[in-house]
Design an enzyme around this catalytic site. Sequence first.
Site, PDB file in Angstrom:
ATOM      1  N   ASP A  95      -4.583   5.183   6.778  1.00 37.05           N
ATOM      2  CA  ASP A  95      -4.136   4.997   5.403  1.00 37.05           C
ATOM      3  C   ASP A  95      -5.041   5.740   4.433  1.00 37.05           C
ATOM      4  OD1 ASP A  95      -2.048   3.440   6.203  1.00 37.05           O
ATOM      5  OD2 ASP A  95      -2.930   1.529   5.586  1.00 37.05           O
ATOM      6  N   LYS A 135       0.069   5.056   1.939  1.00 36.46           N
ATOM      7  CA  LYS A 135       1.102   4.577   1.027  1.00 36.46           C
ATOM      8  C   LYS A 135       0.406   4.180  -0.265  1.00 36.46           C
ATOM      9  CE  LYS A 135       4.317   1.857   2.568  1.00 36.46           C
ATOM     10  NZ  LYS A 135       5.471   2.749   2.307  1.00 36.46           N
ATOM     11  N   MET A 161      -3.099  -5.227  -5.273  1.00 26.90           N
ATOM     12  CA  MET A 161      -2.037  -4.344  -5.771  1.00 26.90           C
ATOM     13  C   MET A 161      -1.394  -4.896  -7.039  1.00 26.90           C
ATOM     14  SD  MET A 161      -0.350  -3.488  -2.047  1.00 26.90           S
ATOM     15  CE  MET A 161      -0.414  -5.215  -1.523  1.00 26.90           C
TER      16      MET A 161
END
Length: 270
Positions: free
Chosen positions: A52, A74, A187
């Site tokens: 990642d 991502k 997030m």
Amino acid sequence: MTSLDLLNRLMGRAPVFEPGHVWLAGAGPGDPSHLTLGALAGLAQADVVVHDALVDARVLDLCRDGARLEFAGKRGGKPSATQVDITRRLVELARQDLRVLRLKGGDPFVFGRGGEEALTLTAERIPFRVIPGITSGLAGLALASIPATIRGVNQAVILATGHGADTEDGLDWKALAATGQPIILYMAMRTLDRIAAALIEGGLRPDTPAAVIVSATLPEERVLVSTLSRIAADAEDAALDPPAIVAIGGIVTVREQLLALAPRILETLP
């Protein structure tokens, strides 16, 4: 002595990474010092590392000679691989009889979609192993002098994602506010203003302590302490960008106490 030799000494015998297998591993919150021995064993043996965006370059440097790196990051709001594509790639690589390390920031099963990947691997009859990692929601707070739990302040802690907070099927923030327990958000920077408003509407006081920790554990780490009603605006004024962890609740106040005492304690050490 190779890294695998050292691991065998430390672990008795490091787990053997078999061809055609996938390891779903967590790289920890950022700094390589928080990498687990299990993840290091994977790096020392893997043929290909599917990683990642939040995996530190110094961690990737620990790959064995000849290992191939494949980026599968991502990032919210930016072009990135879909989860379906990533999972399909893991299956393809394993069926090429390669040792595949799927390396994620934090812990693969804490908002890392590792559970989805494990379910697909199971359905496809691909052997896999899970290597837990230290999640940034706990390590990032601890290293910023904010304990996730402390007696007299909380009896639980809530880990939640801000992803989807602006959709109808998002979390019930009023219900979370009603628990009175600290909330740690992943997030959440893009929707922090909406989340804060919903928590206040749910009963949390506007002056509830809140903090944003950016790039936790890394040299560029920044910590902003504010209140629930001001945290989104203050973060914007300070130009704080993801990756970030947000802590909301009384646990945040402990940071000031620890930082005030720490210099005096250090001065007394020989």
